[in-house]
Design a protein around this motif. Sequence first.
Motif, PDB file in Angstrom:
ATOM      1  N   VAL A   1      -7.885   7.465   3.665  1.00  0.00           N
ATOM      2  CA  VAL A   1      -8.760   6.813   2.692  1.00  0.00           C
ATOM      3  C   VAL A   1      -7.907   5.886   1.844  1.00  0.00           C
ATOM      4  O   VAL A   1      -6.696   6.085   1.703  1.00  0.00           O
ATOM      5  CB  VAL A   1      -9.490   7.835   1.790  1.00  0.00           C
ATOM      6  CG1 VAL A   1     -10.469   8.658   2.587  1.00  0.00           C
ATOM      7  CG2 VAL A   1      -8.490   8.726   1.054  1.00  0.00           C
ATOM      8  N   LEU A   2      -8.547   4.848   1.293  1.00  0.00           N
ATOM      9  CA  LEU A   2      -7.858   3.903   0.421  1.00  0.00           C
ATOM     10  C   LEU A   2      -8.272   4.195  -1.013  1.00  0.00           C
ATOM     11  O   LEU A   2      -9.462   4.303  -1.320  1.00  0.00           O
ATOM     12  CB  LEU A   2      -8.212   2.468   0.794  1.00  0.00           C
ATOM     13  CG  LEU A   2      -7.351   1.376   0.150  1.00  0.00           C
ATOM     14  CD1 LEU A   2      -5.928   1.434   0.696  1.00  0.00           C
ATOM     15  CD2 LEU A   2      -7.946  -0.007   0.398  1.00  0.00           C
ATOM     16  N   VAL A   3      -7.275   4.322  -1.891  1.00  0.00           N
ATOM     17  CA  VAL A   3      -7.517   4.743  -3.266  1.00  0.00           C
ATOM     18  C   VAL A   3      -6.820   3.780  -4.222  1.00  0.00           C
ATOM     19  O   VAL A   3      -5.678   3.379  -3.989  1.00  0.00           O
ATOM     20  CB  VAL A   3      -6.994   6.177  -3.522  1.00  0.00           C
ATOM     21  CG1 VAL A   3      -7.425   6.670  -4.896  1.00  0.00           C
ATOM     22  CG2 VAL A   3      -7.466   7.133  -2.435  1.00  0.00           C
ATOM     23  N   ALA A   4      -7.504   3.400  -5.289  1.00  0.00           N
ATOM     24  CA  ALA A   4      -6.885   2.628  -6.369  1.00  0.00           C
ATOM     25  C   ALA A   4      -6.469   3.609  -7.455  1.00  0.00           C
ATOM     26  O   ALA A   4      -7.301   4.380  -7.949  1.00  0.00           O
ATOM     27  CB  ALA A   4      -7.863   1.601  -6.928  1.00  0.00           C
ATOM     28  N   VAL A   5      -5.190   3.582  -7.830  1.00  0.00           N
ATOM     29  CA  VAL A   5      -4.655   4.498  -8.840  1.00  0.00           C
ATOM     30  C   VAL A   5      -4.170   3.677 -10.026  1.00  0.00           C
ATOM     31  O   VAL A   5      -3.309   2.803  -9.869  1.00  0.00           O
ATOM     32  CB  VAL A   5      -3.503   5.357  -8.272  1.00  0.00           C
ATOM     33  CG1 VAL A   5      -2.980   6.317  -9.344  1.00  0.00           C
ATOM     34  CG2 VAL A   5      -3.961   6.140  -7.047  1.00  0.00           C
TER      35      VAL A   5
ATOM     36  N   VAL B   1     -11.332  -6.005  -2.156  1.00  0.00           N
ATOM     37  CA  VAL B   1     -10.987  -5.053  -3.211  1.00  0.00           C
ATOM     38  C   VAL B   1      -9.771  -5.504  -4.018  1.00  0.00           C
ATOM     39  O   VAL B   1      -9.524  -4.993  -5.113  1.00  0.00           O
ATOM     40  CB  VAL B   1     -10.716  -3.650  -2.623  1.00  0.00           C
ATOM     41  CG1 VAL B   1     -11.945  -3.125  -1.911  1.00  0.00           C
ATOM     42  CG2 VAL B   1      -9.515  -3.661  -1.678  1.00  0.00           C
ATOM     43  N   PHE B   2      -9.001  -6.465  -3.506  1.00  0.00           N
ATOM     44  CA  PHE B   2      -7.747  -6.837  -4.163  1.00  0.00           C
ATOM     45  C   PHE B   2      -7.981  -7.400  -5.559  1.00  0.00           C
ATOM     46  O   PHE B   2      -7.233  -7.105  -6.493  1.00  0.00           O
ATOM     47  CB  PHE B   2      -6.983  -7.852  -3.305  1.00  0.00           C
ATOM     48  CG  PHE B   2      -6.589  -7.332  -1.949  1.00  0.00           C
ATOM     49  CD1 PHE B   2      -5.587  -6.394  -1.811  1.00  0.00           C
ATOM     50  CD2 PHE B   2      -7.239  -7.773  -0.809  1.00  0.00           C
ATOM     51  CE1 PHE B   2      -5.224  -5.905  -0.562  1.00  0.00           C
ATOM     52  CE2 PHE B   2      -6.888  -7.298   0.442  1.00  0.00           C
ATOM     53  CZ  PHE B   2      -5.876  -6.362   0.568  1.00  0.00           C
TER      54      PHE B   2
ATOM     55  N   THR C   1      -2.729  -1.445 -11.556  1.00  0.00           N
ATOM     56  CA  THR C   1      -3.376  -0.574 -10.586  1.00  0.00           C
ATOM     57  C   THR C   1      -2.825  -0.875  -9.200  1.00  0.00           C
ATOM     58  O   THR C   1      -2.659  -2.041  -8.838  1.00  0.00           O
ATOM     59  CB  THR C   1      -4.901  -0.785 -10.600  1.00  0.00           C
ATOM     60  OG1 THR C   1      -5.397  -0.494 -11.906  1.00  0.00           O
ATOM     61  CG2 THR C   1      -5.592   0.112  -9.600  1.00  0.00           C
ATOM     62  N   HIS C   2      -2.547   0.174  -8.438  1.00  0.00           N
ATOM     63  CA  HIS C   2      -1.961   0.012  -7.109  1.00  0.00           C
ATOM     64  C   HIS C   2      -2.820   0.717  -6.069  1.00  0.00           C
ATOM     65  O   HIS C   2      -3.533   1.684  -6.379  1.00  0.00           O
ATOM     66  CB  HIS C   2      -0.535   0.572  -7.079  1.00  0.00           C
ATOM     67  CG  HIS C   2       0.407  -0.119  -8.017  1.00  0.00           C
ATOM     68  ND1 HIS C   2       1.028  -1.310  -7.710  1.00  0.00           N
ATOM     69  CD2 HIS C   2       0.810   0.196  -9.272  1.00  0.00           C
ATOM     70  CE1 HIS C   2       1.786  -1.693  -8.725  1.00  0.00           C
ATOM     71  NE2 HIS C   2       1.668  -0.793  -9.688  1.00  0.00           N
ATOM     72  N   LEU C   3      -2.727   0.202  -4.841  1.00  0.00           N
ATOM     73  CA  LEU C   3      -3.452   0.805  -3.725  1.00  0.00           C
ATOM     74  C   LEU C   3      -2.605   1.897  -3.094  1.00  0.00           C
ATOM     75  O   LEU C   3      -1.422   1.697  -2.811  1.00  0.00           O
ATOM     76  CB  LEU C   3      -3.803  -0.258  -2.682  1.00  0.00           C
ATOM     77  CG  LEU C   3      -4.855  -1.296  -3.076  1.00  0.00           C
ATOM     78  CD1 LEU C   3      -5.049  -2.309  -1.957  1.00  0.00           C
ATOM     79  CD2 LEU C   3      -6.183  -0.625  -3.430  1.00  0.00           C
ATOM     80  N   PHE C   4      -3.233   3.036  -2.869  1.00  0.00           N
ATOM     81  CA  PHE C   4      -2.606   4.154  -2.174  1.00  0.00           C
ATOM     82  C   PHE C   4      -3.453   4.502  -0.961  1.00  0.00           C
ATOM     83  O   PHE C   4      -4.674   4.301  -0.961  1.00  0.00           O
ATOM     84  CB  PHE C   4      -2.517   5.388  -3.079  1.00  0.00           C
ATOM     85  CG  PHE C   4      -1.389   5.352  -4.077  1.00  0.00           C
ATOM     86  CD1 PHE C   4      -0.280   6.171  -3.919  1.00  0.00           C
ATOM     87  CD2 PHE C   4      -1.435   4.519  -5.179  1.00  0.00           C
ATOM     88  CE1 PHE C   4       0.758   6.154  -4.833  1.00  0.00           C
ATOM     89  CE2 PHE C   4      -0.405   4.488  -6.105  1.00  0.00           C
ATOM     90  CZ  PHE C   4       0.700   5.317  -5.927  1.00  0.00           C
TER      91      PHE C   4
ATOM     92  N   VAL D   1       0.869  -1.170   0.000  1.00  0.00           N
ATOM     93  CA  VAL D   1       0.000   0.000   0.000  1.00  0.00           C
ATOM     94  C   VAL D   1       0.910   1.225   0.000  1.00  0.00           C
ATOM     95  O   VAL D   1       1.732   1.398   0.903  1.00  0.00           O
ATOM     96  CB  VAL D   1      -0.945   0.023   1.215  1.00  0.00           C
ATOM     97  CG1 VAL D   1      -1.842   1.255   1.170  1.00  0.00           C
ATOM     98  CG2 VAL D   1      -1.799  -1.246   1.244  1.00  0.00           C
ATOM     99  N   TYR D   2       0.769   2.062  -1.019  1.00  0.00           N
ATOM    100  CA  TYR D   2       1.672   3.190  -1.214  1.00  0.00           C
ATOM    101  C   TYR D   2       1.122   4.454  -0.571  1.00  0.00           C
ATOM    102  O   TYR D   2      -0.085   4.598  -0.351  1.00  0.00           O
ATOM    103  CB  TYR D   2       1.892   3.430  -2.715  1.00  0.00           C
ATOM    104  CG  TYR D   2       2.657   2.317  -3.400  1.00  0.00           C
ATOM    105  CD1 TYR D   2       4.025   2.395  -3.571  1.00  0.00           C
ATOM    106  CD2 TYR D   2       2.003   1.172  -3.866  1.00  0.00           C
ATOM    107  CE1 TYR D   2       4.733   1.371  -4.200  1.00  0.00           C
ATOM    108  CE2 TYR D   2       2.697   0.145  -4.484  1.00  0.00           C
ATOM    109  CZ  TYR D   2       4.063   0.256  -4.646  1.00  0.00           C
ATOM    110  OH  TYR D   2       4.761  -0.751  -5.254  1.00  0.00           O
ATOM    111  N   THR D   3       2.039   5.377  -0.311  1.00  0.00           N
ATOM    112  CA  THR D   3       1.692   6.705   0.184  1.00  0.00           C
ATOM    113  C   THR D   3       1.942   7.708  -0.939  1.00  0.00           C
ATOM    114  O   THR D   3       2.545   7.363  -1.968  1.00  0.00           O
ATOM    115  CB  THR D   3       2.538   7.056   1.418  1.00  0.00           C
ATOM    116  OG1 THR D   3       3.925   6.989   1.069  1.00  0.00           O
ATOM    117  CG2 THR D   3       2.254   6.076   2.557  1.00  0.00           C
TER     118      THR D   3
END
Length: 644
Positions: free
Chosen positions: A345-349, A365-366, A373-376, A302-304
């Motif tokens: 919040v969790l965001v898919a980018v 959601v995975f 697409t990555h989770l941020f 999970v990225y920032t």
Amino acid sequence: MPAGMKPLEKFLKKQTTALTRAGGFVGGVTEKAGAGTGASRRRASLSRVVPFFRETSPESGQPREVFSPDSEDPPSWPPATGPGPAAPPPGDVRSPSLSSDEQSSEASLLAESGGGGGGGSGGAPLPSDTPDNLTLALLDSAAGKRPGVCTETLLDDFLLTHPIFLAADRFQQVLMQQFSLETQGEECGGGEEAARKRAVLSVVFRYLDTYRELLQEEGERSNSFPKELYLCAVQELSQYPELVEDVLKLQRWTEILHTPSVEEKESRKKQVRPLFRHFRRIDACLQPREAFRGSDEIFCRVYTPDHSYVTIRSRLSCRVGEILALVREKLQYSEDQPVLPGNLVLVAVTSAGEKAVFRPSDEAVFTTLGVNTHLFTCEPSELDSLLPLPEEIHWTPGDSKLHDMSAEEVATQLVVFDWELFSCVHEVEFVCYVFHGEQSRWRPLNLELVLQRCSEVQHWVATEILQCQSLPKRVQLLRKFIKIAALCKQQQDLLSFLAVVLGLDNPAVSRLRLTWEGLPGKFRKQFQQFESVADPSRNHKAYRDLITSLRPPLIPFTPLLLKDLTFLHESCKTFHGELVNFEKMHKVADMVRIIRRYRSSQLAMDTETSPPHLQTKAYVRQLQVIDNQNLLFDMSCKLEPKDT
């Protein structure tokens, strides 16, 4: 390439209408909160090739809307056969996405899938009635009280589709009540009561067999039903000794459902299972695929906003709120985060920069994430600052590994992997995916992975060709991909076959005039034949003719299966007041039986263990792709500028 070809990819392209969740990509951000409810909600997958919801007419160029539950004049569903409450007059259930000269093919699809009172499956479906009354009618049929009704077809129809109109908990409750019910009246003797109880148990056995894997996953929530029924049946043995064989069988079922829920969960805790594209070790991707369940644990980054990341270990069905709690705990002990963030919040980018914000209540959601697409995670005020990872927006030219691999070996590995993924999909997942979306009791996790794979193979074809700088080598790759498509078609893998064809039809690839001109006429003619199979005219007649001519085992083009189910769902009402349209349920079950037939025999799997073979196998299961269409087009223009 033939001019004016309408690729299946465009026909099935995801569009936003009233059938999808409320809202959409606005300003680059999709807000998941406030989405619709019920069957109109769909699970979001940023990469999947989904059934069409809008189509552009080649004549008018204007989008044509399909039926929406919110429209003023919904088409009525066909009347059910047999006695019962009067049904609405027959409506026009032809697909509004088809032009007038294509309607006959769509009508024939309905007829083939069980129309006309279900005569094609050996018995008429039940008349429209309430869910509970349909359950009672099913038990009457199992007890032999409904002459002229095909019990086997009726039972299969009901069990495959009951989640649409009757919750599993309520279905189990009705079965318990009917088993414990004491028949009143002098005309009913003990023999009839025993027959009724045996009918209940026969339905229960079929239900447990159909939903075995899904019930095992739920653990105690589902195990309590067969246990309670078993205890009740044991007490009835003294009065009904003829039930002893059925009670012993029920006891075995309670053990089957209970034991794996303990042993398998313990064994799975010891090994974190990888989603494909997320392999960390070469030996992990070489293992045969097994069906994913919500309790399976995975590692995920999970990225920032600054592209640093934390790695969490999570259940596949984990809620977004739980994911955020794990991330917050990791960040608390991170040296890079001196200040603990507040409201996250969790965001898919996506690689194109599109963003989808998840709600805290969203689950699993995975499997909805796109190819790249990555989770941020960030605070709401930081949403606009989120950018794709650098490796997703930059590319490095180079030679493809495919040059060193044979087309036969690559095609074989594509077929084997597709079969493993397709075999993991429980047949009920198709129903849950279309009819329930996010509200489904059982998540279509494995089906979503198949759809991801379809998208991944399409982008893999374009990526490999566009990364190749040498014109002669690009022509060689083009020939190899056409040969791979031919071999997949020959081995009856229509998923990879059409995915490769659609990848070659990608605008970034199809515009490479010099590359296509270097292709020998033999390959060009063969590819035109493949494009004709992907032609969506006359309701995909060419594809349907092809798949009808094949015998199992075969791998269908899954997005088109979902398109057919979606059309059937939206063109006919499920309920009229409190009455269930069981004719519609019969047609849905017929489509599921078609899928079952595709897997009725086992595909021969390879056992080769030579190093080159394993290298190709690992390559096919870890495809490196670019799914940003803008980036692909830029790469194409650098290879062959527009003025060339």
